[in-house]
Write an enzyme that holds these catalytic residues in place. Sequence first.
Site, short mmCIF file in Angstrom:
data_model
loop_
_atom_site.label_atom_id
_atom_site.label_comp_id
_atom_site.label_asym_id
_atom_site.label_seq_id
_atom_site.Cartn_x
_atom_site.Cartn_y
_atom_site.Cartn_z
N PRO A 146 78.39 -5.49 99.61
CA PRO A 146 77.47 -4.93 100.61
C PRO A 146 77.34 -5.75 101.90
O PRO A 146 76.28 -6.30 102.21
CB PRO A 146 76.14 -4.87 99.84
CG PRO A 146 76.22 -6.02 98.90
CD PRO A 146 77.66 -6.12 98.49
N CYS A 147 78.42 -5.80 102.68
CA CYS A 147 78.35 -6.51 103.95
C CYS A 147 77.39 -5.80 104.91
O CYS A 147 76.92 -6.42 105.88
CB CYS A 147 79.74 -6.64 104.56
SG CYS A 147 80.61 -5.10 104.83
#
Length: 282
Positions: A246-247
């Site tokens: 989850p950048c």
Amino acid sequence: MNTQETINYNRIADAIDYIKANFKEQPNLDEVAEKVHLSPFHFQRLFSDWAGTSPKKFLQYTSLEHAKKLLKENQATISETAYETGLSGTSRLHDLFVNIEGMTPAEYKNGGKNLEINYSFAESPFGNIIVASTQKGVCFMAFAEDETIGFNDLKHKFPNAAFSRKLDLAQQNALFIFQNDWSKLSEIKLHLKGTDFQLKVWETLLKIPMGQLSTYGTIAQKIQKPNASRAVGTAIGNNPVAFLIPCHRVIQSSGVFGGYMWGNTRKTAIIGWEGAQVNPQL
């Protein structure tokens, strides 16, 4: 077995029983080692020799099996499962399901030579995506409204690999992440091409809970490189697996959402959607 081997076997058997009986407390290495009257260092080595895995991995396997049972048989929610498994939050549950394995130096350097990669396209709540996998796990996932561009991006990552357009089990497991119902979700294995630094950053991203945000500086602190915010940003920008890693949950310290490889509008939409899943009453 000689006398010492018998003693060692009994100690490891006791340790396994203790972990299985107390996994909801998530005991650390020191706690379990103390129960079998060994130093943490000696216990770690002895356990790995006898059980074929580390005490930490064994605890994770035990927790994962319990979580799967709760999700499938009891129809528990993700939050309920995290609590009942003794985890501090849904991000820890996410950690159990998503496992990163780095590619070998040879695989990393030669552009995927001798790798056979399956790929397919699918729909997600945030647009069409391409997902690709090796025999070891998912190696690439990206938002791709244009299939040709998406496939070219994949080939750019692995210019020497052999590609087949084929949906396999690894890809299906990855796609289940877009659903709130994780009862069908098996462990997701990621087979990633990255430096040790990049892998460490990506593993740290997995620990950001859904519905929460972090900053580049905070990620740098967590990997014990407090002055490496810029390098952290570069590693995040090179994330090869959209959404699963989850950048999108990393923003600037000023509160500005900042850039996103797959578009700022999509980043804003994902953050808003995740917030609504965690706080549906708001």
